[in-house]
Write a protein that holds these residues in place. Sequence first.
Motif, mmCIF file in Angstrom:
data_model
loop_
_atom_site.group_PDB
_atom_site.id
_atom_site.type_symbol
_atom_site.label_atom_id
_atom_site.label_comp_id
_atom_site.label_asym_id
_atom_site.label_seq_id
_atom_site.Cartn_x
_atom_site.Cartn_y
_atom_site.Cartn_z
ATOM 1 N N ALA B 265 -9.546 0.810 -11.620
ATOM 2 C CA ALA B 265 -9.987 0.414 -10.284
ATOM 3 C C ALA B 265 -8.814 -0.114 -9.471
ATOM 4 O O ALA B 265 -8.638 0.234 -8.301
ATOM 5 C CB ALA B 265 -11.073 -0.652 -10.383
ATOM 6 N N GLU B 266 -7.993 -0.936 -10.134
ATOM 7 C CA GLU B 266 -6.872 -1.548 -9.440
ATOM 8 C C GLU B 266 -5.865 -0.493 -8.988
ATOM 9 O O GLU B 266 -5.400 -0.514 -7.853
ATOM 10 C CB GLU B 266 -6.200 -2.528 -10.410
ATOM 11 N N MET B 268 -6.385 2.427 -8.277
ATOM 12 C CA MET B 268 -6.962 3.251 -7.227
ATOM 13 C C MET B 268 -6.845 2.544 -5.882
ATOM 14 O O MET B 268 -7.053 3.140 -4.831
ATOM 15 C CB MET B 268 -8.433 3.422 -7.575
ATOM 16 N N GLY B 269 -6.554 1.237 -5.929
ATOM 17 C CA GLY B 269 -6.389 0.480 -4.691
ATOM 18 C C GLY B 269 -7.606 -0.327 -4.308
ATOM 19 O O GLY B 269 -7.655 -0.893 -3.227
ATOM 20 N N LEU B 270 -8.630 -0.375 -5.176
ATOM 21 C CA LEU B 270 -9.792 -1.212 -4.870
ATOM 22 C C LEU B 270 -9.375 -2.668 -4.942
ATOM 23 O O LEU B 270 -8.609 -3.055 -5.825
ATOM 24 C CB LEU B 270 -10.916 -0.954 -5.880
ATOM 25 N N GLN B 274 -14.326 -5.221 -4.360
ATOM 26 C CA GLN B 274 -14.774 -3.847 -4.584
ATOM 27 C C GLN B 274 -14.805 -3.532 -6.074
ATOM 28 O O GLN B 274 -15.742 -2.917 -6.576
ATOM 29 C CB GLN B 274 -13.843 -2.875 -3.860
#
Lengths: 258, 364
Positions: B265-266, B268-270, B274
Amino acid sequence: MNEELTKNAENRSSDEAMIEIIDMHKWFGDFHVLQGINLTVGKKERIVICGPSGSGKSTLIRCINRLEEHQRGRIVVDGIELTNNIKNIEKIRAEVGIVFQHFNLFPHLTIVENLTLGPIWVRKVPKAKAEEMAMYYLEKVHIAEQAKKYPGQLSGGQQQRVAIARSLCMNPKIMLFDEPTSALDPEMIKEVLDVMVELAQEGMTMIVISHEMGFAKSVAHKVLFMDFGQIVEGNTPEEFFENPQNERTKLFLSQVLH
Amino acid sequence: MQETAQATQIGDLKPPVTSVGVIGWAKNNLFNGWFNSILTIVTLFFLWKIVPPLLQWAFFNSVWHTTGKACRGIDGACWSIIYTNFRFIIFGFFPYEQQWRPLLAMFLLFGLLFYSRDRNHWKKPLGYAWIVGLFTMGLLMKGGLFGLTSVESTQWGGLPLTLLLSVFGLTAAYPLGVILALGRQSKMHGVKWLCVLYIELIRGVPLISLLFMSAIIFPLFLPEGITINKILRAQVAIILFTASYIAEVVRGGLQGMSRGQYEAAESMGLNYYQTMRLVILPQALKIVIPPTVSILISAFKDTSLVVIIALWDLMKTTQSVLSNPEWMGFSREAYLFIAILYFLGCFSMSNYSRKLEKELSTED
Ligand SMILES: Nc1ncnc2c1ncn2[C@@H]1O[C@H](COP(=O)(O)OP(=O)(O)OP(=O)(O)O)[C@@H](O)[C@H]1O
Ligand SMILES: [Mg+2]
């Protein structure tokens, strides 16, 4: 948008650095895991890293998108320096995709939802557009027919290809691969490597941690050998495999190649 | 036709009679092995001993519409206690002519709960429906507007009060518990230790003493002239108490998440919110549905402890009927009745949680 990108690409000299790592150190507590890494990766350059377990390969590429924090030296990605500045970290993460050994798909979301999550929430792409894009990349990794399934219903090779597609959906300029095939059964390795080769042919900048010699020979511009937190040797694949210079490289290759 | 012809041709392959039908089922499920056979026989024996007398008591010998006196002579159940005092048990001291209001409010609540069962309905309009619904329920209970006579909350009681305490207690405690669990995992030390302190303090105290504190000690600290509604105080105590248990269960779920999920998730830029909302919590909360529901069920039953601070919930109204000389001694019937009500509540919760778990499952 795309036109602009290609134009930019033409304007830039081919030896322009996408990633520049200068005298980078990292410690886990007292353990000096990366001991002065110097590495330059040019645009569209493809690098394969190999080395024994625990030598710091994963830590190195995880530093590039700040999953780990380096403590000394500099990392510059596409002209942006990686510092504590959260804006810079966001910008760099937007340009760097990473594929993990264990896929790390989101098991509670369908394949399409896995792919559209980033575009919708980070890039604010409308849902319909994001789904269209997702299908495009699923086609690319030859798995479009599985779009409505959940990750748990796919084989390892299929999951890894979905993971690659998921990264591609974010339109990265650089792709990092951390042993993408080492958790797979032998018969599935090829399908994943094929996708990676196709990606390479399209000119993606790639850093791949892998012990797949065939893959390294066919796509890498350069193969690096890491040991004890240092890059011990780096050369073209031909030179690297035929004519290793360093004793430790020779020893490692003799163990891996048999 | 063809099939039967084939089946008779290779008649040997037909399953033996003993493995199909009722006999087959009994053999496979009740008498497979000597231990299970003994268990079956013992169980049958006890059922034989218990069920017929129970039916005799509850139905054949029971009376339904008599006075308390008339009940004394019979040896069946005296359901008259429920029949005669039904409205007091259910509504407590709510003004008699106004009791349609809490009744309507309860129907509204059940309607909303029932409609919310289906996950496909979990959209924005449902949220609005709940807001409007809650407002209407409050209005019905409290009155004072649109020509409804005002009813003080001290007169609220019985089932509506029990439902009020439990439905709001549970729905408020759940998100609070999740937030506490996230806080306990936080990298910010201040937040983390506050959450730990809260959870450990509240978990280390029985609910009864929290209720006492809310009822007796807390008002002492309020400036003179200011009072806070007693029901509200009990409600807050229940919420705080339940939340600390939920927090620990949810923490277990969060710890079960692999680091890879956060990292994916990280990278991916969330951002943090989020990541939690879209990736971590949906998975972690799903894993802990069974223990969470256990907590919610026991919290639902524990609302009956408000008896001790003299709130007239379902348990208290029932007890007060039993203290009436006419009905004294019929506690079996009375408690059985509210046990059934509580059971219906608990059973629907656990039933629903199983349905939800099945729906959320993404395994093959
Ligand atoms: N979060 C961490 N905390 C402490 N030590 C760590 C952490 N992550 C990795 N290490 C240690 O750092 C060293 C390098 O780890 P790294 O994962 O980079 O090795 P690797 O070269 O990728 O090995 P492998 O081929 O097994 O994946 C190992 O000795 C590992 O135990
Ligand atoms: Mg590794």
